[in-house]
Design an enzyme around this catalytic site. Structure first.
Site, PDB file in Angstrom:
ATOM      1  N   ARG A 142      90.276  28.087 -20.026  1.00 59.04           N
ATOM      2  CA  ARG A 142      89.698  28.264 -21.359  1.00 59.04           C
ATOM      3  C   ARG A 142      90.762  28.302 -22.443  1.00 59.04           C
ATOM      4  O   ARG A 142      90.442  28.196 -23.624  1.00 59.04           O
ATOM      5  CB  ARG A 142      88.868  29.549 -21.383  1.00 59.04           C
ATOM      6  CG  ARG A 142      87.714  29.562 -20.390  1.00 59.04           C
ATOM      7  CD  ARG A 142      87.081  30.941 -20.273  1.00 59.04           C
ATOM      8  NE  ARG A 142      86.422  31.343 -21.488  1.00 59.04           N
ATOM      9  CZ  ARG A 142      85.099  31.513 -21.600  1.00 59.04           C
ATOM     10  NH1 ARG A 142      84.326  31.310 -20.563  1.00 59.04           N
ATOM     11  NH2 ARG A 142      84.564  31.891 -22.730  1.00 59.04           N
ATOM     12  N   GLU A 157      90.551  34.555 -23.822  1.00 60.54           N
ATOM     13  CA  GLU A 157      91.719  33.984 -23.169  1.00 60.54           C
ATOM     14  C   GLU A 157      92.603  33.194 -24.126  1.00 60.54           C
ATOM     15  O   GLU A 157      93.838  33.224 -24.010  1.00 60.54           O
ATOM     16  CB  GLU A 157      91.284  33.081 -22.010  1.00 60.54           C
ATOM     17  CG  GLU A 157      90.662  33.813 -20.838  1.00 60.54           C
ATOM     18  CD  GLU A 157      89.186  34.084 -20.997  1.00 60.54           C
ATOM     19  OE1 GLU A 157      88.587  34.684 -20.087  1.00 60.54           O
ATOM     20  OE2 GLU A 157      88.620  33.686 -22.050  1.00 60.54           O
ATOM     21  N   LYS A 190      73.912  49.998 -18.326  1.00 63.13           N
ATOM     22  CA  LYS A 190      74.267  49.391 -17.050  1.00 63.13           C
ATOM     23  C   LYS A 190      73.860  50.313 -15.911  1.00 63.13           C
ATOM     24  O   LYS A 190      74.056  51.526 -15.980  1.00 63.13           O
ATOM     25  CB  LYS A 190      75.772  49.120 -16.975  1.00 63.13           C
ATOM     26  CG  LYS A 190      76.239  47.908 -17.736  1.00 63.13           C
ATOM     27  CD  LYS A 190      77.726  47.664 -17.511  1.00 63.13           C
ATOM     28  CE  LYS A 190      78.205  46.406 -18.209  1.00 63.13           C
ATOM     29  NZ  LYS A 190      79.648  46.170 -18.005  1.00 63.13           N
TER      30      LYS A 190
END
Length: 647
Positions: free
Chosen positions: A402, A374, A288
């Site tokens: 979700r 979730e 990243k």
């Protein structure tokens, strides 16, 4: 403000097909120019920088090797798609990223033919890619057409990704999944040997030999054939670390250095040409923020950034203001947890976004980040509640969608005291429709046993955290927006509210404004405007949608000509619950003019929050207009003497 970078090769790229005329050395130079362009663009707009910098070489290589948009390229989440947008004809608009009327911060089908699937919620790319691959096969499209899904390692923590891989492995359709490993470090270090092995096992000769050996093995007796097949999988898995993916039915290739085009290009060409193969997983390892020192040094701070100085990396600081609702929530929860050791906190890969990073520093053993999962987070919390803990599940409103079945079946049906803290309720500005918390009032309001609250300001939020902490009679949820509070003085600890009771802040006689959530401040401004026009207003804060304060609702309905409800949610929410009660109480039969103001029945594009709420009709001027319309007055007529009974 720094000058735009010099980009002689990038200037020659209008569409990805132009990359196919470049040599490998030119592609390396192009990647550096693309990285510089991405950094400069995001420095002027803000956005998701770190993830995009990590896939510059991968983006370049994929577009150079594959025939996009005929070959379908799907980016999971979309955080990493900025270089992709630059290469696919949107460079001239890249500095409008996340700005009003500009490019979306995520992939969007309506924006470009190079975005075959819209993404902003994670872990959908493999499912969508498999659907496209099956459609290709059923519709008899070009046999060599490729479908490539790029998914980050964080998104692989969601069960949906594994459901899709399991299905793909069973179906054997041609599909290429690129696993971008930039965080979890699931691979051993990559290098020349790894690159050589990846090129070898992805090559046509190796695949052909493997197929021949498989045919020979199938002539063995059953047990020996199965043993030979598993020996092949485990031998390659031992060398490369891909046994898990092989077990799911994928042909594993990797790990490959995702920043080395000398490694990436030949492997991608092999996979492009491997028409006889079924689903393939290419494992690339990236960093990243690659190529920009501040982002490399602090990947978390440069995941999502505001405008920043390209030279120093220093991000623009907002002027001092009230604390954000997220911070207020975290402080209030810490105060409750100091007094009650049963309180625990659960988040789904959003510790800093929900404020639970602060809670985690204070209570590391009572904080649980379950990854992008979730569904699991909700049922995990339900299990905790069964055993006497007091779990707070902190999830953005848009992401709680979700886990809807788990909220209904595992929590509410069993009447378990799970506390849902729904951040980012309402409209969210630059993140647009995909992240707007528009539906939770409606989708939770229809569930039995559920208690629903909405904070009108930061003090109310503090009290609602205390209310949820003390509420053991069943599930309870409270919502609050993105952004800063109003600057009110906060108590050291909240005080539990009476369940199902609202409050009146301003008394009037003609028009009643009943607000659920932070539109209360706009309702008070609207009341001032209406009073100046001779129309007396009552302003009330509902606090609760379930149980509804029916006494307050009936009082407002009986003593006012107009009743207007306000909410930062979709139709079918708070206004619908109020209307339902009014209808059954017969209070809509006698001439009451009832007007529910909600978010409009459409997806609102990214913009400033103020302009979004103007568009939604939920700021003070639009509330005034709705009241005037309901009472039968236009703006000019409202300046005449008030109607009889108006104070």
């Amino acid at each position: 403000m720094s000058s735009p970078p010099v980009t002689p090769l990038l200037d020659r790229v209008r569409v990805p097909a132009d990359l196919r005329n470049f040599s490998a050395e030119q592609l390396k130079e192009l990647a550096e120019e693309l990285r510089a362009e991405t950094i400069h663009a995001v420095s002027t707009t803000g956005g998701h920088l770190g993830a995009s910098l990590g896939v510059v070489e991968l983006t370049t290589a994929i577009h150079a090797v594959f025939d996009t948009p005929t070959d379908r390229l799907i980016w999971d989440v979309g955080h990493q798609a900025y270089p992709h947008k630059i290469l696919t004809g949107r460079r001239d608009r890249i500095r409008t990223l996340r700005q009003p009327g500009g490019l979306s911060g995520f992939t969007r089908r309506s924006e470009s033919e190079y975005d075959p699937f819209g993404a902003a919620h994670s872990s959908t790319s493999i499912s969508a890619g498999l659907g496209m691959a099956v459609a290709r096969d059923l519709l008899g499209r070009r046999a060599g057409q490729n479908v490539i899904a790029v998914i980050g390692d964080g998104a692989m923590s969601a069960g949906m990704a594994y459901e899709a891989m399991n299905n793909a492995g069973a179906m054997k359709s041609r599909l290429i999944v690129v696993l971008n490993d930039n965080d979890m470090s699931i691979a051993r270090p990559v290098g020349a040997l790894s690159a050589y092995l990846s090129r070898l096992i992805s090559s046509r000769p190796f695949l052909s030999i493997r197929e021949v050996m498989a045919k020979v093995a199938r002539r063995f007796p059953g047990p020996l054939a199965r043993a030979a097949e598993r020996a092949d999988e485990y031998a390659r898995g031992f060398l490369t670390g891909g046994t898990l993916f092989e077990e799911l039915g994928f042909y594993y290739v990797g790990p490959v250095d995702g920043h080395d085009l000398d490694h990436l290009l030949p492997v991608l060409r092999n996979l492009r040409d491997a028409e006889e193969a079924g689903p393939i997983l290419l494992h690339v390892v990236t960093q990243k923020g690659k190529g920009y020192a501040p982002a490399e040094a602090s990947a978390d701070k440069y995941h999502g950034v505001v405008k920043f100085n390209v030279i120093t990396g220093e991000q623009a600081k907002a002027p001092p203001g009230p604390p954000a609702y997220t911070k207020v929530f975290a402080q209030a929860l810490i105060a409750e947890a100091e007094a009650d050791e049963r309180i625990v906190a659960v988040t789904a890969a959003m510790p800093s976004g929900t404020g639970l990073d602060a809670f985690g520093k204070r209570f590391p053993r009572r904080t649980f980040d379950v990854g992008i999962a979730e569904q699991h987070a909700v049922t995990f919390a339900a299990g905790m509640a069964c055993e006497g803990l007091r779990p707070f599940v902190a999830i953005y409103s848009t992401f709680l969608q979700r886990a809807y079945d788990q909220v209904v079946h595992d929590v509410a049906l069993q009447n378990l005291p799970v506390r849902f803290a729904m951040d980012r309720a309402g409209l969210v500005g630059a993140d647009g429709a995909t992240h707007a918390g528009a539906y939770d009032i409606a989708y939770l309001g229809c569930i039995p046993n559920m208690t629903l609250m909405a904070a009108s300001d930061e003090v109310e939020l503090t009290h609602m955290v205390a209310t949820a902490a003390s509420h053991d009679a069943g599930p309870i949820a409270f919502r609050y927006p993105r952004g800063e509070g109003r600057g009110l003085e906060l108590p050291a600890r909240g005080t539990p509210l009476p369940i199902g009771k609202g409050r009146i802040l301003r008394e009037g006689t003609a028009i009643a404004l009943l607000s659920y959530g932070t539109r209360l401040a706009e309702a008070l401004l609207a009341a001032e405007d209406l009073a100046a026009r001779g129309l007396s207003c009552t302003v009330a804060d509902a606090r609760f949608a379930k149980p509804l304060d029916t006494g307050l609702v009936e009082q407002l309905a009986r003593h006012h000509e107009v009743l207007i409800t306000l909410e930062e949610g979709s139709t079918g929410g708070f206004g619908a619950l109020v209307a339902h009660h009014l209808a059954h109480a017969g209070l809509l039969d006698g001439g009451l003019r009832f007007r529910p103001l909600t978010l409009p029945d459409l997806y609102l594009d990214h913009d400033t929050p103020k302009r979004q709420y103007d568009t939604a009709g939920l700021n003070a001027p639009q509330i005034v207009a709705a009241a005037l319309n309901a009472i039968g007055l236009n703006d000019a007529a409202a300046r005449r003497p008030p109607l009889a009974g108006a104070g």
